[in-house]
Design a protein around this motif. Structure first.
Motif, PDB file in Angstrom:
ATOM      1  N   TYR A   1      40.644  31.585  44.832  1.00 34.06           N
ATOM      2  CA  TYR A   1      40.512  33.016  45.128  1.00 34.06           C
ATOM      3  C   TYR A   1      40.797  33.758  46.243  1.00 34.06           C
ATOM      4  O   TYR A   1      41.450  34.852  46.363  1.00 34.06           O
ATOM      5  CB  TYR A   1      39.151  33.247  44.775  1.00 34.06           C
TER       6      TYR A   1
ATOM      7  N   GLU B   1      43.561  36.731  46.971  1.00 32.67           N
ATOM      8  CA  GLU B   1      43.526  37.947  47.677  1.00 32.67           C
ATOM      9  C   GLU B   1      44.588  38.064  48.629  1.00 32.67           C
ATOM     10  O   GLU B   1      45.096  39.226  48.819  1.00 32.67           O
ATOM     11  CB  GLU B   1      42.170  37.734  48.490  1.00 32.67           C
TER      12      GLU B   1
ATOM     13  N   LYS C   1      32.069  33.853  37.079  1.00 23.89           N
ATOM     14  CA  LYS C   1      32.991  34.301  38.240  1.00 23.89           C
ATOM     15  C   LYS C   1      34.346  34.423  38.143  1.00 23.89           C
ATOM     16  O   LYS C   1      35.162  35.202  38.460  1.00 23.89           O
ATOM     17  CB  LYS C   1      32.353  33.271  39.447  1.00 23.89           C
ATOM     18  N   TYR C   2      34.816  33.247  37.494  1.00 28.61           N
ATOM     19  CA  TYR C   2      36.203  33.018  37.068  1.00 28.61           C
ATOM     20  C   TYR C   2      36.828  34.379  36.418  1.00 28.61           C
ATOM     21  O   TYR C   2      37.757  34.906  36.716  1.00 28.61           O
ATOM     22  CB  TYR C   2      36.492  31.834  36.490  1.00 28.61           C
TER      23      TYR C   2
ATOM     24  N   ARG D   1      35.634  37.433  36.097  1.00 34.84           N
ATOM     25  CA  ARG D   1      35.470  38.382  36.924  1.00 34.84           C
ATOM     26  C   ARG D   1      36.448  38.660  38.015  1.00 34.84           C
ATOM     27  O   ARG D   1      37.150  39.455  38.225  1.00 34.84           O
ATOM     28  CB  ARG D   1      34.131  38.482  37.747  1.00 34.84           C
ATOM     29  N   GLN D   2      36.848  37.195  38.647  1.00 36.96           N
ATOM     30  CA  GLN D   2      37.868  37.189  39.763  1.00 36.96           C
ATOM     31  C   GLN D   2      39.173  37.566  38.958  1.00 36.96           C
ATOM     32  O   GLN D   2      40.102  38.261  39.703  1.00 36.96           O
ATOM     33  CB  GLN D   2      37.893  35.852  40.274  1.00 36.96           C
TER      34      GLN D   2
ATOM     35  N   LYS E   1      39.360  41.129  38.136  1.00 33.66           N
ATOM     36  CA  LYS E   1      39.355  41.991  39.439  1.00 33.66           C
ATOM     37  C   LYS E   1      40.949  42.027  40.077  1.00 33.66           C
ATOM     38  O   LYS E   1      41.414  42.861  40.403  1.00 33.66           O
ATOM     39  CB  LYS E   1      38.511  41.576  40.436  1.00 33.66           C
ATOM     40  N   PHE E   2      41.602  40.860  40.010  1.00 37.97           N
ATOM     41  CA  PHE E   2      42.917  40.626  40.681  1.00 37.97           C
ATOM     42  C   PHE E   2      43.992  41.589  39.692  1.00 37.97           C
ATOM     43  O   PHE E   2      44.855  42.101  40.338  1.00 37.97           O
ATOM     44  CB  PHE E   2      43.148  39.472  40.865  1.00 37.97           C
TER      45      PHE E   2
END
Length: 178
Positions: free
Chosen positions: A71, A75, A126-127, A129-130, A133-134
């Motif tokens: 993650y 970013e 979480k995976y 969502r990440q 998001k990315f």
């Protein structure tokens, strides 16, 4: 007289997670015992329980371990001066293809992600969502990011080799970044 090497706490934890990953991928969740993992990690069962409270806790740790650092690296990719396609490919490499390469082709690979979603809902959420998001940051809109995520999830449904998965991701990113 041989000396026993004492590993730092984080190294010991990684060793346990590697042993557990091996056992779960070889024998499956239900047929793997804490004894199996302790034996594979070359340590006592009581020491294993000092690091992880139970098999479920250990399994959740494995999911997070397979994604460790990805993650943060993703970013960094977002701020690079490269095309949207290159960003999307690199993010997928970090959070899908590299972790897939660790589990692909093992006897219980098909069971692995299914069990993860049951035992590690926080980690799998979480995976998701990440990735969304990315992808949203790269593609510019949330709905496209959600559709991309769903398509991405389907790419590994038939348990492809890593090379095949990479090619599929390339085709998908090509379609979404036109």
């Amino acid at each position: 007289m041989t000396r026993k090497v004492v590993l730092p706490d984080e190294d010991r934890k990684k060793e346990i997670l590697e042993a557990a990953l091996y056992c779960f991928l070889q024998f499956g969740y239900s047929k793997t015992s804490m004894d199996d993992i302790a034996k594979q990690a070359n340590l006592s069962r009581p020491l294993l329980y000092l690091k992880f409270k139970n098999k479920e806790d250990l399994y959740e740790g494995i999911f997070d371990y397979t994604l460790e650092g990805s993650y943060e690296e993703a970013e960094k990719v977002l701020s690079q001066n490269i095309s949207a396609k290159q960003k999307l490919l690199r993010v997928c490499e970090l959070i899908l293809i590299e972790p897939w390469a660790k589990i692909e082709g093992k006897p219980k690979t098909s069971e692995f992600y299914e069990t993860c979603s049951k035992l590690s809902p926080k980690s799998t959420q979480k995976y998701e969502r990440q990735i969304i998001k990315f992808t949203e940051q790269i593609l510019g809109d949330r709905e496209s990011a959600k559709v991309f995520f769903l398509a991405l999830e389907g790419l590994s449904a038939d348990l492809p080799k890593t090379k095949v998965l990479r090619k599929r991701v390339e085709l998908l990113t090509e379609r979404f970044t036109r």
